[in-house]
Design a protein around this motif. Structure first.
Motif, PDB file in Angstrom:
ATOM      1  N   ALA A 218     -26.474  40.110 -23.435  1.00  0.00           N
ATOM      2  CA  ALA A 218     -26.430  41.171 -22.429  1.00  0.00           C
ATOM      3  C   ALA A 218     -26.286  40.556 -21.052  1.00  0.00           C
ATOM      4  N   PHE A 219     -25.655  41.288 -20.150  1.00  0.00           N
ATOM      5  CA  PHE A 219     -25.549  40.857 -18.766  1.00  0.00           C
ATOM      6  C   PHE A 219     -26.898  40.992 -18.067  1.00  0.00           C
ATOM      7  N   THR A 220     -27.128  40.161 -17.054  1.00  0.00           N
ATOM      8  CA  THR A 220     -28.261  40.360 -16.172  1.00  0.00           C
ATOM      9  C   THR A 220     -28.153  41.747 -15.544  1.00  0.00           C
ATOM     10  N   PRO A 221     -29.205  42.564 -15.563  1.00  0.00           N
ATOM     11  CA  PRO A 221     -29.124  43.891 -14.950  1.00  0.00           C
ATOM     12  C   PRO A 221     -28.681  43.790 -13.488  1.00  0.00           C
ATOM     13  N   HIS A 222     -27.827  44.725 -13.077  1.00  0.00           N
ATOM     14  CA  HIS A 222     -27.245  44.667 -11.740  1.00  0.00           C
ATOM     15  C   HIS A 222     -26.742  46.047 -11.338  1.00  0.00           C
ATOM     16  N   ALA A 223     -26.304  46.171 -10.104  1.00  0.00           N
ATOM     17  CA  ALA A 223     -25.657  47.385  -9.601  1.00  0.00           C
ATOM     18  C   ALA A 223     -24.395  46.970  -8.865  1.00  0.00           C
ATOM     19  N   HIS A 224     -23.334  47.750  -9.012  1.00  0.00           N
ATOM     20  CA  HIS A 224     -22.066  47.463  -8.344  1.00  0.00           C
ATOM     21  C   HIS A 224     -21.923  48.276  -7.065  1.00  0.00           C
ATOM     22  N   GLY A 225     -21.239  47.688  -6.068  1.00  0.00           N
ATOM     23  CA  GLY A 225     -20.966  48.399  -4.827  1.00  0.00           C
ATOM     24  C   GLY A 225     -20.009  49.553  -4.995  1.00  0.00           C
ATOM     25  N   GLY A 226     -19.200  49.547  -6.050  1.00  0.00           N
ATOM     26  CA  GLY A 226     -18.272  50.636  -6.332  1.00  0.00           C
ATOM     27  C   GLY A 226     -18.516  51.183  -7.724  1.00  0.00           C
ATOM     28  N   GLU A 227     -17.864  52.321  -8.037  1.00  0.00           N
ATOM     29  CA  GLU A 227     -18.038  52.871  -9.381  1.00  0.00           C
ATOM     30  C   GLU A 227     -17.372  51.960 -10.405  1.00  0.00           C
ATOM     31  N   HIS A 228     -17.750  52.149 -11.657  1.00  0.00           N
ATOM     32  CA  HIS A 228     -17.460  51.165 -12.687  1.00  0.00           C
ATOM     33  C   HIS A 228     -17.094  51.908 -13.971  1.00  0.00           C
TER      34      HIS A 228
ATOM     35  N   ILE B 275     -19.906  54.531 -14.718  1.00  0.00           N
ATOM     36  CA  ILE B 275     -21.193  54.277 -14.078  1.00  0.00           C
ATOM     37  C   ILE B 275     -21.010  54.438 -12.575  1.00  0.00           C
ATOM     38  N   PRO B 276     -21.744  55.354 -11.932  1.00  0.00           N
ATOM     39  CA  PRO B 276     -21.557  55.590 -10.501  1.00  0.00           C
ATOM     40  C   PRO B 276     -21.919  54.367  -9.652  1.00  0.00           C
ATOM     41  N   GLU B 277     -21.452  54.393  -8.436  1.00  0.00           N
ATOM     42  CA  GLU B 277     -21.748  53.346  -7.452  1.00  0.00           C
ATOM     43  C   GLU B 277     -23.251  53.151  -7.303  1.00  0.00           C
ATOM     44  N   MET B 278     -23.677  51.889  -7.305  1.00  0.00           N
ATOM     45  CA  MET B 278     -25.052  51.445  -7.073  1.00  0.00           C
ATOM     46  C   MET B 278     -26.055  51.907  -8.134  1.00  0.00           C
ATOM     47  N   MET B 279     -25.593  52.338  -9.319  1.00  0.00           N
ATOM     48  CA  MET B 279     -26.529  52.685 -10.392  1.00  0.00           C
ATOM     49  C   MET B 279     -26.930  51.420 -11.153  1.00  0.00           C
ATOM     50  N   PRO B 280     -28.216  51.127 -11.246  1.00  0.00           N
ATOM     51  CA  PRO B 280     -28.664  49.939 -11.987  1.00  0.00           C
ATOM     52  C   PRO B 280     -28.306  50.061 -13.469  1.00  0.00           C
ATOM     53  N   HIS B 281     -27.771  48.979 -14.036  1.00  0.00           N
ATOM     54  CA  HIS B 281     -27.356  49.023 -15.434  1.00  0.00           C
ATOM     55  C   HIS B 281     -27.211  47.619 -15.989  1.00  0.00           C
TER      56      HIS B 281
ATOM     57  N   HIS C 149     -17.138  39.106  -4.431  1.00  0.00           N
ATOM     58  CA  HIS C 149     -17.706  39.857  -3.309  1.00  0.00           C
ATOM     59  C   HIS C 149     -19.219  39.992  -3.457  1.00  0.00           C
ATOM     60  N   GLU C 150     -19.937  39.969  -2.333  1.00  0.00           N
ATOM     61  CA  GLU C 150     -21.400  40.004  -2.349  1.00  0.00           C
ATOM     62  C   GLU C 150     -21.966  41.289  -2.961  1.00  0.00           C
ATOM     63  N   ASP C 151     -21.198  42.383  -2.928  1.00  0.00           N
ATOM     64  CA  ASP C 151     -21.683  43.644  -3.485  1.00  0.00           C
ATOM     65  C   ASP C 151     -21.118  43.941  -4.870  1.00  0.00           C
ATOM     66  N   TYR C 152     -20.450  42.953  -5.487  1.00  0.00           N
ATOM     67  CA  TYR C 152     -19.905  43.215  -6.826  1.00  0.00           C
ATOM     68  C   TYR C 152     -21.026  43.458  -7.835  1.00  0.00           C
ATOM     69  N   ALA C 153     -22.020  42.587  -7.862  1.00  0.00           N
ATOM     70  CA  ALA C 153     -23.110  42.723  -8.827  1.00  0.00           C
ATOM     71  C   ALA C 153     -24.406  42.281  -8.163  1.00  0.00           C
ATOM     72  N   ILE C 154     -25.203  43.244  -7.724  1.00  0.00           N
ATOM     73  CA  ILE C 154     -26.461  42.969  -7.027  1.00  0.00           C
ATOM     74  C   ILE C 154     -27.584  42.955  -8.060  1.00  0.00           C
ATOM     75  N   THR C 155     -28.220  41.808  -8.230  1.00  0.00           N
ATOM     76  CA  THR C 155     -29.304  41.652  -9.200  1.00  0.00           C
ATOM     77  C   THR C 155     -30.643  42.008  -8.553  1.00  0.00           C
ATOM     78  N   ALA C 156     -31.697  42.060  -9.371  1.00  0.00           N
ATOM     79  CA  ALA C 156     -33.032  42.347  -8.847  1.00  0.00           C
ATOM     80  C   ALA C 156     -33.450  41.299  -7.816  1.00  0.00           C
ATOM     81  N   GLN C 157     -33.180  40.038  -8.113  1.00  0.00           N
ATOM     82  CA  GLN C 157     -33.551  38.975  -7.177  1.00  0.00           C
ATOM     83  C   GLN C 157     -32.838  39.151  -5.846  1.00  0.00           C
ATOM     84  N   GLU C 158     -31.564  39.490  -5.901  1.00  0.00           N
ATOM     85  CA  GLU C 158     -30.804  39.689  -4.666  1.00  0.00           C
ATOM     86  C   GLU C 158     -31.278  40.939  -3.928  1.00  0.00           C
TER      87      GLU C 158
END
Length: 238
Positions: free
Chosen positions: A79-89, A122-128, A151-160
């Motif tokens: 599984a990927f590290t949980p993250h949120a994207h700056g745009g919809e996905h 998946i909408p913009e900035m929804m954690p998944h 890009h810095e907002d492609y995948a924002i993790t919990a740590q970030e």
């Protein structure tokens, strides 16, 4: 695919998405199976790979291609590290997958199982987090609006998100060298985002991953996979 390759006009490409997770590429010069060692980029985490079809890793609002579209290969039972994207996905699963999503209205993590041919938005900035439930590499088709992996907002993790929350509240500057899951430096908090809440939601998904794992395929799904491979072998020759 190999028989068709020599007949293709210059610039036309064919992609054969195999039931076992491989990807066969063909153009007028011939056909071959794509491999991570040559045609793929790192896709958020080590062991996950992407091959861009539209845009590239540097796509951003400042360097737009409107969207990125890429083929991804997700490792077996990973599984990927949980993250949120700056745009919809958008993700089209070509195997047995699952998507863990944080439902803010219910304040809980929702696990959505996916089967071959199902696409999720998946909408913009929804954690998944996206997971491969199967024992073979999983091919996905993923489209993101506005952002490439660098890009810095492609995948924002919990740590970030925690780091950005601290920076926004005056707890410290955005340190040089802080890196997002996409591998890029992040310097400015995303306007209007509650990063403390985002971090908490992402940590909840991490907790659900530890508790549930990636999930597993059912007997019926495993039988369907075998039948799909037989059908593919009958329909398409490499």
């Amino acid at each position: 695919m190999r028989r068709l390759a020599g007949r293709l006009p210059d610039g036309v490409e064919l992609y054969g998405l195999l039931p076992g997770g491989g990807i066969v590429f063909a153009d007028r010069d011939g056909a071959r199976e794509l491999g991570p060692e040559r045609e793929f980029l790192r896709f958020i985490d080590d062991g996950q790979f992407a091959h861009y079809l539209v845009g590239d890793a540097a796509t951003s609002p400042e360097r737009p291609s409107n969207a990125t579209v890429k083929l991804g290969v997700v490792g077996p039972r990973s599984a990927f590290t949980p993250h949120a994207h700056g745009g919809e996905h958008f993700v089209l699963s070509l195997g047995h997958a699952a998507c863990g999503l944080y439902d803010a209205d219910r304040a809980e993590v929702t696990q959505v199982p996916l089967v071959p041919g199902v696409m999720i938005r998946i909408p913009e900035m929804m954690p998944h987090s996206f997971a491969n439930r199967g024992g073979a590499p999983l091919t996905i088709l993923a489209a993101n609006t506005g952002y490439g992996i660098d890009h810095e907002d492609y995948a924002i993790t919990a740590q970030e998100a925690e780091r950005r929350s601290a920076a926004a509240s005056g707890g410290g500057p955005a340190e040089a060298g802080a890196v997002t899951a996409g591998g890029a430096l992040s310097t400015v908090p995303r306007a209007g985002t509650d990063f403390a809440a985002l971090a908490a939601a992402l940590r909840d998904i991490e907790g659900a991953q530890r508790l549930r794992g990636t999930g597993a395929t059912t007997v019926r799904e495993r039988l369907a996979t075998r039948l799909r491979r037989i059908a593919s072998a009958l329909e398409v020759s490499r």
